[in-house]
Design a protein around this motif. Structure first.
Motif, PDB file in Angstrom:
ATOM      1  N   GLY A  99       0.587  -1.139   0.090  1.00  0.00           N
ATOM      2  CA  GLY A  99       0.018   0.001   0.099  1.00  0.00           C
ATOM      3  C   GLY A  99       0.733   1.455  -0.171  1.00  0.00           C
ATOM      4  O   GLY A  99       0.483   2.244  -0.532  1.00  0.00           O
ATOM      5  N   ALA A 100       1.933   1.253   0.740  1.00  0.00           N
ATOM      6  CA  ALA A 100       2.712   2.505   0.783  1.00  0.00           C
ATOM      7  C   ALA A 100       3.415   2.657  -0.435  1.00  0.00           C
ATOM      8  O   ALA A 100       3.362   3.885  -0.920  1.00  0.00           O
ATOM      9  N   LEU A 101       4.100   1.602  -1.012  1.00  0.00           N
ATOM     10  CA  LEU A 101       4.657   2.028  -2.553  1.00  0.00           C
ATOM     11  C   LEU A 101       3.379   2.268  -3.533  1.00  0.00           C
ATOM     12  O   LEU A 101       3.883   3.267  -4.347  1.00  0.00           O
ATOM     13  N   ALA A 102       2.317   1.881  -3.366  1.00  0.00           N
ATOM     14  CA  ALA A 102       1.226   2.389  -4.470  1.00  0.00           C
ATOM     15  C   ALA A 102       0.910   3.893  -4.107  1.00  0.00           C
ATOM     16  O   ALA A 102       0.898   4.619  -5.128  1.00  0.00           O
ATOM     17  N   GLY A 103       1.017   4.220  -2.608  1.00  0.00           N
ATOM     18  CA  GLY A 103       0.687   5.679  -2.463  1.00  0.00           C
ATOM     19  C   GLY A 103       1.778   6.483  -2.950  1.00  0.00           C
ATOM     20  O   GLY A 103       1.533   7.540  -3.548  1.00  0.00           O
ATOM     21  N   LEU A 104       3.095   5.941  -2.590  1.00  0.00           N
ATOM     22  CA  LEU A 104       4.152   6.751  -3.014  1.00  0.00           C
ATOM     23  C   LEU A 104       4.226   6.716  -4.485  1.00  0.00           C
ATOM     24  O   LEU A 104       4.337   8.002  -5.122  1.00  0.00           O
ATOM     25  N   GLY A 105       3.470   5.796  -5.272  1.00  0.00           N
ATOM     26  CA  GLY A 105       3.593   5.944  -6.940  1.00  0.00           C
ATOM     27  C   GLY A 105       2.562   7.168  -7.184  1.00  0.00           C
ATOM     28  O   GLY A 105       2.711   7.811  -8.496  1.00  0.00           O
ATOM     29  N   TYR A 106       1.391   7.276  -6.437  1.00  0.00           N
ATOM     30  CA  TYR A 106       0.382   8.222  -6.869  1.00  0.00           C
ATOM     31  C   TYR A 106       1.058   9.622  -6.637  1.00  0.00           C
ATOM     32  O   TYR A 106       0.618  10.765  -7.222  1.00  0.00           O
ATOM     33  N   CYS A 107       2.131   9.779  -5.513  1.00  0.00           N
ATOM     34  CA  CYS A 107       2.890  10.965  -5.452  1.00  0.00           C
ATOM     35  C   CYS A 107       3.785  11.676  -6.858  1.00  0.00           C
ATOM     36  O   CYS A 107       4.168  12.696  -6.861  1.00  0.00           O
TER      37      CYS A 107
END
Length: 309
Positions: free
Chosen positions: A187-195
């Motif tokens: 989830g954290a990596l997906a959230g970072l990708g959205y950034c």
């Protein structure tokens, strides 16, 4: 996981991936990026109007004037202002790395290229235990050799970075779909990708939906799937929550992306999408272009080629 010899035994009974496989994947990824760069240096221009906006934001950050950029593309404005078209992740990283003594315009393309070079290793990390190290290593190399990745990894854009983060996020889900730490990391990596790219929103919606859909398909206990989705969303919130807060504070909207309505129809979009898939799968851009003719889409030939593949 039970350890055995130099690796580990996965639930499917296959041996875990050793460091040599990762080394080979990293070496091949770096080789592709370096060779491509040496061949096209001075021939292909690695900057676009989007690149200019990213680099200007990074320079302004380093100069202490904030994340401002001159509107470009369809806009006729000339005054610098916060730009809502792109998330702030890429210019922020450009600014941080350039403080080591490198020019922002040099840092920008190489960040993207480094992400592409790591792609085969990331694919091995996520899928080797399920598919086998040799086959997934070959697949990882084919991915970085595909026309789409080759084209955009060379540019001063965030495409390869966003793709790498998405691959790693999905990889954690595939490796250990019931591990709380893996779900949180995914989830954290997906959230970072959205950034880094607005397109990352697709994974933020798809992953929890897939976890919940597995309950409907009876692929696992409903409560367990709900807990997994909540853990995954908690990981994503680590980066998404500050980004949304920034957007609301600066732009007054959780998602400030704003572009004029598309002038291209649904069928034309579908044809262009299929053409891109044909080009990437077969490795020849011309074959993809043959499926779209003078903006008159030719969907059936593209579907036929994909079907044959």
């Amino acid at each position: 996981f039970g350890r055995s010899g130099g690796g580990y035994v996965t639930p499917t009974g296959t041996r875990g991936t050793g460091w040599r496989t990762y080394l080979v994947a990293l070496t091949l990824g770096l080789a592709v990026v370096i060779i491509y760069g040496s061949l096209f240096e001075g021939i292909r221009y690695p900057y676009s109007s989007d690149s200019a906006a990213y680099i200007e934001q990074a320079r302004n950050l380093n100069s202490g004037t904030g994340m401002y950029s001159t509107p470009h593309g369809y806009s006729t404005e000339t005054d610098s202002k916060p730009l809502g078209l792109f998330p702030p992740g890429y210019p922020l990283v450009i600014a941080l790395v350039s403080r080591l003594g490198f020019a922002e315009e040099r840092v920008a393309p190489w960040l993207n290229r480094l992400a592409a070079a790591l792609m085969p290793a990331a694919i091995v990390f996520g899928f080797a235990a399920r598919i086998g190290a040799t086959r997934i290593l070959a697949a990882g190399v084919l991915v970085i050799l595909s026309p789409g990745v080759l084209t955009f990894q060379y540019m001063a854009l965030a495409d390869a970075i966003s793709l790498l983060l998405a691959v790693l996020s999905i990889g954690f889900l595939v490796r250990a779909p019931r591990s709380g730490k893996a779900l949180l990391a995914s989830g954290a990596l997906a959230g970072l990708g959205y950034c880094f790219r607005n397109a990352g929103l697709a994974l933020l919606l798809a992953a929890p939906a897939a976890l919940m859909a597995s309950s409907l398909l009876r692929l696992g206990p409903a409560r367990g799937n709900l807990n997994s989705a909540l853990i995954w969303a908690s990981g994503a919130a680590i980066f998404v929550a500050p980004l949304v807060g920034y957007n609301v504070f600066i732009f007054g909207a959780a998602q400030p992306y704003d572009m004029p309505p598309s002038t291209v129809g649904l069928l034309t979009n579908a044809g262009m999408f299929l053409a891109a898939q044909v080009a990437d799968i077969l490795g020849f851009r011309l074959l993809g272009q043959l499926s779209v003719r003078d903006s008159e889409i030719s969907v059936l030939p593209s579907i036929g080629v994909l079907g044959l593949v």
